[in-house]
Design a protein around this motif. Structure first.
Motif, PDB file in Angstrom:
ATOM      1  N   PRO A 129       1.028  -1.164  -0.183  1.00  0.00           N
ATOM      2  CA  PRO A 129      -0.239  -0.013   0.152  1.00  0.00           C
ATOM      3  C   PRO A 129       0.841   1.150  -0.037  1.00  0.00           C
ATOM      4  CG  PRO A 129       0.139  -0.873   2.139  1.00  0.00           C
ATOM      5  CD  PRO A 129       0.607  -1.826   1.298  1.00  0.00           C
ATOM      6  N   SER A 130       1.590   1.434  -1.051  1.00  0.00           N
ATOM      7  CA  SER A 130       2.518   2.706  -1.075  1.00  0.00           C
ATOM      8  C   SER A 130       2.720   2.778  -2.665  1.00  0.00           C
ATOM      9  CB  SER A 130       3.552   2.493  -0.272  1.00  0.00           C
ATOM     10  OG  SER A 130       4.451   1.237  -0.546  1.00  0.00           O
ATOM     11  N   PHE A 131       3.712   3.686  -3.117  1.00  0.00           N
ATOM     12  CA  PHE A 131       4.315   3.996  -4.288  1.00  0.00           C
ATOM     13  C   PHE A 131       5.719   3.964  -4.029  1.00  0.00           C
ATOM     14  CE2 PHE A 131       0.356   6.501  -4.728  1.00  0.00           C
ATOM     15  CZ  PHE A 131      -0.169   5.750  -5.750  1.00  0.00           C
ATOM     16  N   ASN A 132       6.394   3.098  -4.982  1.00  0.00           N
ATOM     17  CA  ASN A 132       7.953   2.624  -4.815  1.00  0.00           C
ATOM     18  C   ASN A 132       8.507   2.659  -6.097  1.00  0.00           C
ATOM     19  OD1 ASN A 132       7.866   1.823  -1.810  1.00  0.00           O
ATOM     20  ND2 ASN A 132       6.528   0.408  -2.777  1.00  0.00           N
ATOM     21  N   PHE A 133       9.413   3.786  -6.029  1.00  0.00           N
ATOM     22  CA  PHE A 133      10.140   3.968  -7.350  1.00  0.00           C
ATOM     23  C   PHE A 133      11.550   3.290  -7.137  1.00  0.00           C
ATOM     24  CE2 PHE A 133       6.840   7.080  -7.402  1.00  0.00           C
ATOM     25  CZ  PHE A 133       6.287   7.095  -8.490  1.00  0.00           C
ATOM     26  N   ARG A 134      11.888   2.191  -7.704  1.00  0.00           N
ATOM     27  CA  ARG A 134      12.965   1.522  -7.767  1.00  0.00           C
ATOM     28  C   ARG A 134      14.218   1.908  -8.698  1.00  0.00           C
ATOM     29  NH1 ARG A 134      13.936  -4.920  -6.158  1.00  0.00           N
ATOM     30  NH2 ARG A 134      16.081  -4.793  -5.935  1.00  0.00           N
ATOM     31  N   TYR A 135      15.380   2.450  -8.465  1.00  0.00           N
ATOM     32  CA  TYR A 135      16.272   2.721  -9.583  1.00  0.00           C
ATOM     33  C   TYR A 135      17.676   2.438  -9.334  1.00  0.00           C
ATOM     34  CZ  TYR A 135      18.504   5.796 -13.020  1.00  0.00           C
ATOM     35  OH  TYR A 135      19.235   6.568 -13.833  1.00  0.00           O
ATOM     36  N   ASP A 136      18.526   1.988 -10.258  1.00  0.00           N
ATOM     37  CA  ASP A 136      19.825   1.679 -10.243  1.00  0.00           C
ATOM     38  C   ASP A 136      20.701   2.913 -10.255  1.00  0.00           C
ATOM     39  OD1 ASP A 136      19.317  -1.167  -9.691  1.00  0.00           O
ATOM     40  OD2 ASP A 136      19.521  -1.614 -11.648  1.00  0.00           O
ATOM     41  N   TYR A 137      21.355   3.472  -9.220  1.00  0.00           N
ATOM     42  CA  TYR A 137      22.010   4.771  -9.319  1.00  0.00           C
ATOM     43  C   TYR A 137      23.457   4.610  -9.751  1.00  0.00           C
ATOM     44  CZ  TYR A 137      17.863   6.888  -7.329  1.00  0.00           C
ATOM     45  OH  TYR A 137      16.465   7.348  -7.077  1.00  0.00           O
ATOM     46  N   PRO A 138      23.854   5.137 -10.781  1.00  0.00           N
ATOM     47  CA  PRO A 138      25.349   4.785 -11.183  1.00  0.00           C
ATOM     48  C   PRO A 138      26.327   6.153 -10.358  1.00  0.00           C
ATOM     49  CG  PRO A 138      23.953   6.553 -12.875  1.00  0.00           C
ATOM     50  CD  PRO A 138      23.103   5.909 -11.911  1.00  0.00           C
ATOM     51  N   PRO A 139      27.454   5.905 -10.301  1.00  0.00           N
ATOM     52  CA  PRO A 139      28.190   6.948  -9.569  1.00  0.00           C
ATOM     53  C   PRO A 139      28.131   7.984 -10.155  1.00  0.00           C
ATOM     54  CG  PRO A 139      29.410   4.790 -10.320  1.00  0.00           C
ATOM     55  CD  PRO A 139      28.085   4.884 -11.102  1.00  0.00           C
ATOM     56  N   GLY A 140      28.181   9.202  -9.100  1.00  0.00           N
ATOM     57  CA  GLY A 140      27.916  10.356  -9.335  1.00  0.00           C
ATOM     58  C   GLY A 140      26.579  11.044  -8.863  1.00  0.00           C
ATOM     59  N   LEU A 141      26.126  12.198  -9.442  1.00  0.00           N
ATOM     60  CA  LEU A 141      24.964  12.802  -9.022  1.00  0.00           C
ATOM     61  C   LEU A 141      23.877  12.375  -9.877  1.00  0.00           C
ATOM     62  CD1 LEU A 141      26.456  16.598  -8.654  1.00  0.00           C
ATOM     63  CD2 LEU A 141      25.707  14.709  -6.895  1.00  0.00           C
ATOM     64  N   THR A 142      22.756  12.525  -9.605  1.00  0.00           N
ATOM     65  CA  THR A 142      21.413  12.188  -9.938  1.00  0.00           C
ATOM     66  C   THR A 142      20.284  13.132  -9.559  1.00  0.00           C
ATOM     67  OG1 THR A 142      22.175   9.737 -10.370  1.00  0.00           O
ATOM     68  CG2 THR A 142      19.563  10.447 -10.639  1.00  0.00           C
ATOM     69  N   THR A 143      19.663  13.861 -10.623  1.00  0.00           N
ATOM     70  CA  THR A 143      18.576  14.568 -10.112  1.00  0.00           C
ATOM     71  C   THR A 143      17.169  13.764 -10.706  1.00  0.00           C
ATOM     72  OG1 THR A 143      19.975  16.784 -10.449  1.00  0.00           O
ATOM     73  CG2 THR A 143      17.590  16.685 -10.525  1.00  0.00           C
ATOM     74  N   VAL A 144      16.281  13.827  -9.516  1.00  0.00           N
ATOM     75  CA  VAL A 144      15.108  13.168  -9.502  1.00  0.00           C
ATOM     76  C   VAL A 144      14.026  14.219  -9.515  1.00  0.00           C
ATOM     77  CG1 VAL A 144      13.448  11.142  -8.828  1.00  0.00           C
ATOM     78  CG2 VAL A 144      15.753  11.248  -8.558  1.00  0.00           C
ATOM     79  N   LEU A 145      13.082  14.272 -10.263  1.00  0.00           N
ATOM     80  CA  LEU A 145      11.811  15.078 -10.528  1.00  0.00           C
ATOM     81  C   LEU A 145      10.674  14.351 -10.250  1.00  0.00           C
ATOM     82  CD1 LEU A 145      12.668  17.769 -13.123  1.00  0.00           C
ATOM     83  CD2 LEU A 145      12.872  18.050 -10.741  1.00  0.00           C
ATOM     84  N   ILE A 146       9.982  14.765  -9.454  1.00  0.00           N
ATOM     85  CA  ILE A 146       8.473  13.750  -9.052  1.00  0.00           C
ATOM     86  C   ILE A 146       7.327  14.569  -9.342  1.00  0.00           C
ATOM     87  CG2 ILE A 146       7.234  12.405  -7.299  1.00  0.00           C
ATOM     88  CD1 ILE A 146      10.277  11.921  -6.069  1.00  0.00           C
ATOM     89  N   ARG A 147       6.505  14.523 -10.104  1.00  0.00           N
ATOM     90  CA  ARG A 147       5.272  15.303 -10.027  1.00  0.00           C
ATOM     91  C   ARG A 147       4.174  14.568  -9.476  1.00  0.00           C
ATOM     92  NH1 ARG A 147       0.604  15.805 -13.302  1.00  0.00           N
ATOM     93  NH2 ARG A 147      -0.054  17.961 -13.857  1.00  0.00           N
ATOM     94  N   VAL A 148       3.282  15.252  -8.750  1.00  0.00           N
ATOM     95  CA  VAL A 148       2.397  14.588  -7.810  1.00  0.00           C
ATOM     96  C   VAL A 148       1.004  15.494  -8.150  1.00  0.00           C
ATOM     97  CG1 VAL A 148       1.392  13.954  -5.579  1.00  0.00           C
ATOM     98  CG2 VAL A 148       3.911  14.107  -6.012  1.00  0.00           C
ATOM     99  N   GLN A 149      -0.018  14.708  -8.578  1.00  0.00           N
ATOM    100  CA  GLN A 149      -1.344  15.443  -8.732  1.00  0.00           C
ATOM    101  C   GLN A 149      -2.365  14.627  -8.153  1.00  0.00           C
ATOM    102  OE1 GLN A 149      -2.258  15.898 -13.079  1.00  0.00           O
ATOM    103  NE2 GLN A 149      -4.428  15.643 -12.591  1.00  0.00           N
ATOM    104  N   THR A 150      -3.365  15.284  -7.356  1.00  0.00           N
ATOM    105  CA  THR A 150      -4.488  14.807  -6.756  1.00  0.00           C
ATOM    106  C   THR A 150      -5.271  15.625  -6.270  1.00  0.00           C
ATOM    107  OG1 THR A 150      -5.244  12.893  -5.177  1.00  0.00           O
ATOM    108  CG2 THR A 150      -3.436  14.298  -4.669  1.00  0.00           C
ATOM    109  N   PRO A 151      -6.753  15.557  -6.044  1.00  0.00           N
ATOM    110  CA  PRO A 151      -7.636  16.720  -5.532  1.00  0.00           C
ATOM    111  C   PRO A 151      -7.845  16.197  -3.970  1.00  0.00           C
ATOM    112  CG  PRO A 151      -8.817  15.085  -6.886  1.00  0.00           C
ATOM    113  CD  PRO A 151      -7.536  14.818  -7.149  1.00  0.00           C
ATOM    114  N   ASP A 152      -7.336  14.831  -4.024  1.00  0.00           N
ATOM    115  CA  ASP A 152      -7.242  14.328  -2.307  1.00  0.00           C
ATOM    116  C   ASP A 152      -6.256  15.253  -1.597  1.00  0.00           C
ATOM    117  OD1 ASP A 152      -9.197  11.918  -2.416  1.00  0.00           O
ATOM    118  OD2 ASP A 152      -7.506  11.586  -4.205  1.00  0.00           O
ATOM    119  N   PRO A 153      -6.401  15.142  -0.221  1.00  0.00           N
ATOM    120  CA  PRO A 153      -5.254  15.851   0.705  1.00  0.00           C
ATOM    121  C   PRO A 153      -4.017  15.382  -0.002  1.00  0.00           C
ATOM    122  CG  PRO A 153      -7.101  14.889   1.825  1.00  0.00           C
ATOM    123  CD  PRO A 153      -7.402  14.462   0.715  1.00  0.00           C
ATOM    124  N   MET A 154      -3.265  16.390  -0.287  1.00  0.00           N
ATOM    125  CA  MET A 154      -1.976  15.916  -0.966  1.00  0.00           C
ATOM    126  C   MET A 154      -0.742  16.012   0.053  1.00  0.00           C
ATOM    127  SD  MET A 154       0.203  17.839  -4.151  1.00  0.00           S
ATOM    128  CE  MET A 154      -1.280  17.938  -5.273  1.00  0.00           C
TER     129      MET A 154
END
Length: 565
Positions: A129-154
């Protein structure tokens, strides 16, 4: 190695999260945010990030309220090893409609993933019961952008977890929700069976309340979408506000019947039942208009009213002397405290952890347990009152002896046995000149005489003998397994003991005597009504013979024989 990331244009410094560190708390303070004014894509959002348009999140958990505009979140992650690190961005809130995540390397999108009800290509693979974003991170910096949309309590609790932490969280969810659902279903089945057997409306409304609690919890935890309606995203979007309304409505109906508001607070009872019609109708209007924001506002308003109202009803019922309201009030306070604790944790006023985040579930579960205890206590008290009423219906209120009805109930089953019919005696006792005692000294004194004589007779008898007040100043005694000689001995002792009782009234010593008729069963008198009739005839023979004496015979009187020819 120390790395400092400086955004090129705005020169806004943001925290870089080291992937090699273990974290179990929300990482909101390491996130930047941008509230979307008009729809933009990930590349546009990345440019805005570079231009410094994102602002720091000032809470460990982002909270934007009901009907908020879509929001972009930004994380900067650093892998300072030479190995690829497997990490999961875990968002512990399943009611969000759409979550899209984008991983950027060298200013380009390296990978993206969409999850949520509105994502047509999203399938929950982990059954968690959750959202899971699994990713293999290479050496160095990674920027992650997440867009969230809902009319429910955000509300967006974001965690960065390794595989071990994800496994622990999944195991905790499995055991805790398994216990919660198992206990609730057991309570639901048990109380519904009680309703079927007892036909008491309180059990029906409590079962309905439990059912709505179970479905509502499954809806907002995500288990409903995973198990019950996996192919119904539209229902998943509307299930939370709709079930909130049905949950509150069933709770109000239960309170009305359990607290007996119809008799104690009839006006309030009508108002509350009107709410159970008005709010569902308003919610139906919101569904017809397809206005989820309106539906959510209605649902949360009703939930707020419901939480406070239950405490008020408990206090009012206690003031009216309703003992069952004690458990009801405790249950309502428990639910209120749980909801308040979760709200404070989400708003970052108190530490956020599994206990504080799920305090609402714990509080409401304690609520339903206490209500179950309240129903049990109510049922036990009603049964005790029923037992007392049955005893009172079989008891003479003055002397506390059996009455005529109880005498028949106790003696008839015994007298039906063949051995009792051949060896049973019956004594009919009458206090002599009792009318004169009442006329001379008053009825209160007469009552005292009856009580004292009754106590003397009761204390003289054996444990298995049956004594009853037959009416007025008459008493009857059934003596099983007792022949005429033994019955005569007992009757003589009673006559002597009653005559020795001391009564004083208006400085006068009052003497009381009694006459006793005795009969013993025989072939001619082998039925209880006949035995009573003969004992009554012998009693009047004793009174005609001068009172304060006994008259006994195992043979029927001549009048009895003539009447039965």
């Amino acid at each position: 190695m120390t790395l400092v990331l400086t955004l090129n244009i705005a020169h806004v410094q943001s925290e870089v999260l080291d992937l090699s560190e273990s974290r179990t708390s929300p990482i909101g303070l390491s996130i930047q945010q941008y509230v979307e004014q008009e729809r933009i894509n990930a590349s546009n959002a990345y440019q805005l990030l570079q231009q410094g348009k994102f602002s720091p999140v000032k809470q460990s958990i982002s909270n934007y309220g009901i009907g908020a505009k879509p929001v972009w979140l930004s994380l900067t992650l650093n892998n300072d090893t030479q190995d690829i690190l497997d990490r999961t961005i875990h968002i512990d809130n399943f009611w969000l409609d759409e979550i899209s995540s984008y991983w950027f390397h060298s200013d380009k999108i390296d990978y993206f993933e969409h999850q949520g009800d509105l994502s047509l290509f999203y399938q929950q693979a982990t059954l968690q019961p959750s959202f899971n974003f699994r990713y293999d991170y290479p050496p160095g910096l990674t920027t992650v952008l997440i867009r969230v949309q809902t009319p429910d309590p955000m509300v967006i609790p974001v965690f960065l977890l390794d595989n071990d932490e994800i496994a622990k969280k999944n195991a905790f969810n499995a055991y805790s929700y398994g216990f919660l659902y198992g206990a609730t279903i057991a309570l639901l089945i048990y109380n519904f069976i009680l309703f079927i057997g007892l036909r008491l409306k309180s059990y029906f409304y409590y079962s309905l309340y439990l059912c709505n609690f179970l479905l509502l919890n499954m809806a907002y935890s995500g288990h409903g979408s995973l198990w019950l309606w996996p192919d119904s995203p539209l229902w998943q979007q509307w299930s939370i506000p709709l079930l909130m309304v049905t949950f509150c409505s069933s709770g109000i109906l239960f309170a009305c019947h359990f607290l007996r508001l119809k008799f104690q607070l009839p006006v309030l009872n009508k108002i509350l039942k009107s709410l159970c019609i008005i709010f569902p109708l308003l919610m139906l209007l919101a569904v017809i208009l397809q206005d989820r924001t309106l539906g959510l506002i209605l649902a949360f308003d009703l939930m707020l009213i419901f939480s406070g109202l239950m405490i008020v009803l408990g206090v009012l019922s206690l003031n009216f002397g309703n003992i069952s309201a004690r458990f009801f009030l405790m249950a309502s306070i428990s639910s209120m405290l749980g909801i308040a604790t979760t709200s404070l944790a989400v708003w970052s006023y108190i530490p956020f952890n599994e206990l504080t985040y799920r305090a609402a579930e714990i509080g409401v579960f304690i609520d339903v347990l206490l209500l179950a205890l309240a129903l049990t206590e109510r049922f036990r008290r009603v049964e005790n009152e029923k037992t007392i009423a049955e005893k009172m219906a079989q008891m003479d209120p003055l002397t506390r002896l059996n009455n005529r009805r109880a005498f028949y109930q106790l003696v008839e089953p015994q007298f039906s046995e063949q051995r009792i019919q051949k060896s049973a005696s019956l004594l009919m006792i009458d206090i002599d000149k009792f009318k004169d005692i009442n006329d001379t000294y008053g009825h209160n004194f007469g009552d005292k005489v009856l009580v004292k004589v009754a106590a003397l007779i009761r204390d003289t008898l054996r444990k298995h003998d049956v004594l009853a007040r037959w009416g007025g100043e008459e008493f009857i005694i059934f003596l099983p397994n007792t022949l005429e000689e033994e019955a005569n001995t007992l009757a003589t002792r009673l006559c002597e003991s009653i005559a020795k009782l001391n009564f004083h009234q208006m400085q006068h010593k009052v003497t009381v005597t009694a006459s006793i008729g005795i009969v013993t069963s025989c072939s001619a008198i082998n039925q209880l009504p006949l035995l009573i009739e003969q004992a009554d005839k012998h009693l009047y023979q004793a009174k005609r013979a001068g009172r304060n004496q006994i008259c006994a015979s195992s043979q029927p009187t001549p009048e009895f024989e003539q009447a039965n020819v």
